[in-house]
Scaffold this active site. Structure first.
Site, PDB file in Angstrom:
ATOM      1  N   HIS A 116      -5.858  -3.712  -4.732  1.00  0.00           N
ATOM      2  CA  HIS A 116      -5.604  -2.269  -4.829  1.00  0.00           C
ATOM      3  C   HIS A 116      -4.835  -1.892  -6.099  1.00  0.00           C
ATOM      4  CE1 HIS A 116      -1.680  -3.219  -2.701  1.00  0.00           C
ATOM      5  NE2 HIS A 116      -1.254  -2.333  -3.574  1.00  0.00           N
ATOM      6  N   ASP A 148      -7.877  -7.906   0.071  1.00  0.00           N
ATOM      7  CA  ASP A 148      -7.042  -7.262  -0.949  1.00  0.00           C
ATOM      8  C   ASP A 148      -6.494  -8.268  -1.959  1.00  0.00           C
ATOM      9  OD1 ASP A 148      -6.017  -4.989  -2.180  1.00  0.00           O
ATOM     10  OD2 ASP A 148      -4.096  -5.120  -1.145  1.00  0.00           O
ATOM     11  N   GLY A 224       5.121  -0.917  -6.432  1.00  0.00           N
ATOM     12  CA  GLY A 224       5.285  -1.690  -7.659  1.00  0.00           C
ATOM     13  C   GLY A 224       5.475  -3.170  -7.398  1.00  0.00           C
ATOM     14  N   SER A 226       3.642  -4.675  -5.174  1.00  0.00           N
ATOM     15  CA  SER A 226       2.325  -5.168  -4.756  1.00  0.00           C
ATOM     16  C   SER A 226       1.791  -6.213  -5.731  1.00  0.00           C
ATOM     17  CB  SER A 226       1.333  -4.010  -4.672  1.00  0.00           C
ATOM     18  OG  SER A 226       1.618  -3.174  -3.584  1.00  0.00           O
ATOM     19  N   LEU A 285     -18.608 -11.984  20.439  1.00  0.00           N
ATOM     20  CA  LEU A 285     -17.454 -11.718  21.300  1.00  0.00           C
ATOM     21  C   LEU A 285     -17.635 -10.434  22.083  1.00  0.00           C
ATOM     22  CD1 LEU A 285     -14.661 -12.698  18.731  1.00  0.00           C
ATOM     23  CD2 LEU A 285     -15.563 -14.092  20.613  1.00  0.00           C
TER      24      LEU A 285
END
Length: 381
Positions: A116, A148, A224, A226, A285
């Site tokens: 991201h 991600d 910031g 991340s 499932l």
């Protein structure tokens, strides 16, 4: 007690100015004088300072470890700024800022970060700043929407890489350090513990991040951070900081990191083949599995997830899983529901033999299953 004429004059003026009687002022004077330090008081304070110094000396080894961790890791942490492409639909005057960490993947240095941070940009529009202030652009970027995770290949240069840890071994309560660029303040360091493991089903904005199995930490993580590393006290990267739970948009003591074992596996796939091979079990499932159905199978209440069908020739078939088996544990983790198991399997290394616990015929049965490759199984169909 001797008092100078000047002292008596000040006392009288004070009494007149405040409207107090002289006896009242005398009481105030006595109280004030009693608070002044005596030689004995000063001696006691010195003893307290000495004792405090000795106590800190006793803790110096622990305090020194944190300093050494920071010294080892921060040269490997980078600040990232990504300018959105005009075709991305994002405002081009606003940059996405984040962090990253240099690690060795297949004997070559790469920067690990979050998708991201760079997903609306491209290589020429991504700025990577090192701890020494030098700046470069990545030569190539790979990313995986479902986890991600993003990986950046940098131009050939001498890079200091951080050491990788084993996130499978990390325990709740273990001390960790987060390094990154919160609010653009690069090389910021915070400290906390692992608060929980196996967090999933988090709402992470666009909903792309389908496979989740986060570490939770109370080390301060802010916008910031991340893509920056979560470090254990051995100076090893054990996670990539990704998200926070917050009502204010800032740190409230609940942050989430992707376990580094999962990140490295994804990074190895991306850099070698350009795509990610997901772990594959080979079962369908029961999405409607609830408390009533669980009790009908003999469970005391809702737990795990029920197998509806088993695909022939799949890892599940080779492990002798059967319809109506309820998978209670996967690799020692209590399975909460269908989505939880899908995340756990999808993030597992291909070819790994995983212990599981199933409920069959009203009893728990330990088993193991060797996780396969979803791409290989798809090719066989």
């Amino acid at each position: 007690m001797f008092r100078s004429p000047r002292f008596r004059q000040l006392t009288a003026l004070l009494a007149l100015a405040t409207g107090c009687s002289l006896p009242a002022v005398a009481v105030a004077q006595t109280t004030l004088l009693n608070t002044l330090a005596t030689p004995a008081d000063q001696t006691e304070r010195e003893r307290d300072y000495d004792q405090l110094s000795r106590d800190v000396d006793a803790l110096e080894r622990e305090l020194g470890i944190i300093k050494r961790v920071v010294k080892l890791v921060t040269p490997s942490v980078v600040h990232i700024e990504a300018s959105p492409l005009r075709t991305s639909g994002q405002r081009t005057d606003l940059q996405e800022a984040g962090s990253g960490v240099i690690v060795m993947i297949n004997n070559r240095p790469y920067v690990l970060t979050n998708r991201h941070v760079i997903k609306h940009s491209s290589e020429p529009n991504v700025r990577v700043q090192f701890a020494d202030g030098n700046v470069t652009n990545p030569e190539r970027i790979w990313s995986d929407p479902e986890t991600d995770v993003a990986v950046m290949q940098l131009p050939s240069m001498n890079l200091l890489s951080a050491r990788l840890g084993n996130s499978d071994r990390i325990e709740i309560g273990e001390q960790v350090v987060a390094v990154g660029s919160p609010f653009g303040l690069s090389q910021s360091v915070t400290r906390g513990i692992i608060s929980a493991k196996g967090r999933y089903n988090l709402d992470l904005g666009d909903g792309d991040v389908r496979l989740q199995n986060f570490l939770q930490t109370d080390a301060a993580i802010n916008p910031g951070n991340s893509g920056g590393p979560l470090i254990n006290l051995r100076g090893e990267v054990v996670g990539i900081n990704t998200a926070i739970a917050s009502n204010s948009g800032g740190n409230e003591g609940i942050g989430f990191s992707i376990p580094i074992n999962a990140v490295v596996r994804i990074a190895e796939d991306l850099t070698s083949t350009g795509k990610v091979n997901r772990g594959f079990l080979g079962v369908t499932l029961d999405s409607l599995f609830d408390d009533r159905r669980a009790r009908a199978l003999g469970l005391p209440g809702l737990a795990g997830t029920r197998v509806k069908t088993v695909e022939p020739g799949s890892p599940a078939a080779r492990a002798s899983l059967q319809p109506d088996d309820v998978i209670l544990l996967y690799d020692g983790v209590r399975v909460t529901d269908m989505d939880h198991l899908i995340s756990l399997v999808g993030l597992t290394e291909i070819g790994r033999d995983v212990p599981i616990m199933v409920f069959r015929d009203r009893r728990a049965i330990p088993m193991s299953v060797m996780i396969g490759d979803d791409q290989t199984m798809a090719a066989k169909k």
